[in-house]
Design a protein around this motif. Structure first.
Motif, mmCIF file in Angstrom:
data_model
loop_
_atom_site.group_PDB
_atom_site.id
_atom_site.type_symbol
_atom_site.label_atom_id
_atom_site.label_comp_id
_atom_site.label_asym_id
_atom_site.label_seq_id
_atom_site.Cartn_x
_atom_site.Cartn_y
_atom_site.Cartn_z
ATOM 1 N N ASP A 80 0.939 -1.382 -0.306
ATOM 2 C CA ASP A 80 0.339 0.050 -0.141
ATOM 3 C C ASP A 80 1.374 1.111 0.043
ATOM 4 O O ASP A 80 0.621 2.359 -0.490
ATOM 5 C CB ASP A 80 -0.863 -0.243 1.384
ATOM 6 N N MET A 81 1.876 1.206 0.916
ATOM 7 C CA MET A 81 2.528 2.242 0.619
ATOM 8 C C MET A 81 3.447 2.360 -0.414
ATOM 9 O O MET A 81 3.505 3.776 -0.528
ATOM 10 C CB MET A 81 4.416 2.346 2.291
ATOM 11 N N LEU A 82 4.172 1.915 -1.103
ATOM 12 C CA LEU A 82 4.909 1.741 -2.584
ATOM 13 C C LEU A 82 3.913 1.771 -3.380
ATOM 14 O O LEU A 82 3.911 2.941 -4.691
ATOM 15 C CB LEU A 82 5.695 0.470 -2.931
ATOM 16 N N THR A 83 2.802 1.567 -3.612
ATOM 17 C CA THR A 83 1.651 2.386 -4.627
ATOM 18 C C THR A 83 1.280 3.481 -4.089
ATOM 19 O O THR A 83 0.503 4.793 -5.322
ATOM 20 C CB THR A 83 0.217 1.292 -4.213
ATOM 21 N N ARG A 84 0.620 4.302 -2.915
ATOM 22 C CA ARG A 84 0.520 5.439 -2.960
ATOM 23 C C ARG A 84 2.007 6.484 -3.174
ATOM 24 O O ARG A 84 1.902 7.346 -3.795
ATOM 25 C CB ARG A 84 0.467 5.666 -1.416
ATOM 26 N N VAL B 172 3.514 12.846 0.092
ATOM 27 C CA VAL B 172 1.720 11.712 0.497
ATOM 28 C C VAL B 172 1.526 11.485 1.283
ATOM 29 O O VAL B 172 2.842 11.324 2.196
ATOM 30 C CB VAL B 172 2.389 10.570 -0.883
ATOM 31 N N SER B 173 0.435 10.882 2.258
ATOM 32 C CA SER B 173 0.396 10.260 3.276
ATOM 33 C C SER B 173 -0.102 8.988 3.472
ATOM 34 O O SER B 173 -0.939 8.621 2.297
ATOM 35 C CB SER B 173 -0.255 11.594 4.500
ATOM 36 N N MET B 174 0.141 8.102 4.930
ATOM 37 C CA MET B 174 -0.213 7.125 4.585
ATOM 38 C C MET B 174 -0.474 6.164 6.671
ATOM 39 O O MET B 174 -0.121 7.293 7.426
ATOM 40 C CB MET B 174 0.317 6.000 4.157
ATOM 41 N N LEU C 58 7.463 0.898 8.140
ATOM 42 C CA LEU C 58 6.432 1.541 7.272
ATOM 43 C C LEU C 58 7.885 2.799 7.540
ATOM 44 O O LEU C 58 8.840 3.446 6.149
ATOM 45 C CB LEU C 58 5.855 2.293 7.096
ATOM 46 N N VAL C 59 7.928 3.500 8.283
ATOM 47 C CA VAL C 59 9.413 4.186 9.163
ATOM 48 C C VAL C 59 10.365 4.316 8.524
ATOM 49 O O VAL C 59 10.796 4.972 8.270
ATOM 50 C CB VAL C 59 9.047 4.803 10.237
ATOM 51 N N THR D 108 0.523 8.943 11.990
ATOM 52 C CA THR D 108 0.566 9.501 10.099
ATOM 53 C C THR D 108 2.083 9.634 9.710
ATOM 54 O O THR D 108 2.167 10.087 10.109
ATOM 55 C CB THR D 108 -0.797 10.068 9.318
ATOM 56 N N LEU D 109 1.881 8.478 8.003
ATOM 57 C CA LEU D 109 3.370 9.596 7.679
ATOM 58 C C LEU D 109 3.366 9.949 6.721
ATOM 59 O O LEU D 109 2.556 9.725 5.749
ATOM 60 C CB LEU D 109 3.978 7.522 7.254
ATOM 61 N N GLU D 110 4.072 10.660 6.693
ATOM 62 C CA GLU D 110 3.762 12.213 5.444
ATOM 63 C C GLU D 110 5.557 11.788 4.937
ATOM 64 O O GLU D 110 6.422 12.074 5.480
ATOM 65 C CB GLU D 110 3.266 13.178 5.778
ATOM 66 N N LEU D 111 5.241 11.451 3.633
ATOM 67 C CA LEU D 111 6.880 11.713 2.825
ATOM 68 C C LEU D 111 6.996 12.333 2.088
ATOM 69 O O LEU D 111 5.830 12.740 0.647
ATOM 70 C CB LEU D 111 6.622 10.408 1.304
ATOM 71 N N THR D 112 7.532 13.645 1.965
ATOM 72 C CA THR D 112 8.066 14.631 0.874
ATOM 73 C C THR D 112 8.738 14.216 -0.972
ATOM 74 O O THR D 112 9.998 13.931 -0.296
ATOM 75 C CB THR D 112 8.428 16.087 1.723
#
Length: 132
Positions: free
Chosen positions: A9-13, A25-27, A33-34, A59-63
């Motif tokens: 799910d993380m990789l698809t997002r 993107v957040s998940m 996952l971190v 929530t994990l937010e990736l920039t």
């Protein structure tokens, strides 16, 4: 409802957000996952990551990171070991992604690390994903 494969799910997002040209993107977060986000940050695939605490779950937010003219930094990302079929590699069989140009993310007994770090440490583990 529980998710069976949060890593996929993380990789698809991440793949979808970068294709759409989003900045972040957040998940839902988890320790694994971190760790994957930390590796992607260290290898230069993303700009940064942040864990935001929440009431039921954080929530994990990736920039995301882009090159000049909005070029993608991540050309491809692929889940290897899945819940239905786990893929393990010994210390001598660790994969090289694109002849060493990409990165394989390995879950070892010493934590989540890249294929290069696992080769240096002389340990194998579960091959979670390829990024190039």
């Amino acid at each position: 409802m529980t998710m069976t494969d949060p890593i996929a799910d993380m990789l698809t997002r991440l793949r979808n957000a970068q294709t759409a040209g989003h900045e972040t993107v957040s998940m839902p977060t988890s320790k694994k996952l971190v760790e994957i986000a930390r590796i992607m940050d260290e290898e230069g695939y993303i700009q940064s990551y942040e864990v935001v605490d929440g009431s039921p779950r954080g929530t994990l937010e990736l920039t995301l990171k882009y090159g000049p003219h909005k070029q993608k930094t991540i050309r491809g990302i692929k889940r290897i070991s899945k819940p239905g079929l786990r893929i393990y590699a010994g210390k001598d069989d660790l994969p090289r992604v694109l002849g060493g140009l990409g990165t394989a993310i390995i879950s070892t007994s010493n934590g989540v690390m890249t294929d290069r770090d696992a080769r240096k440490a002389g340990i194998g583990g579960e091959v979670m994903a390829y990024i190039w």
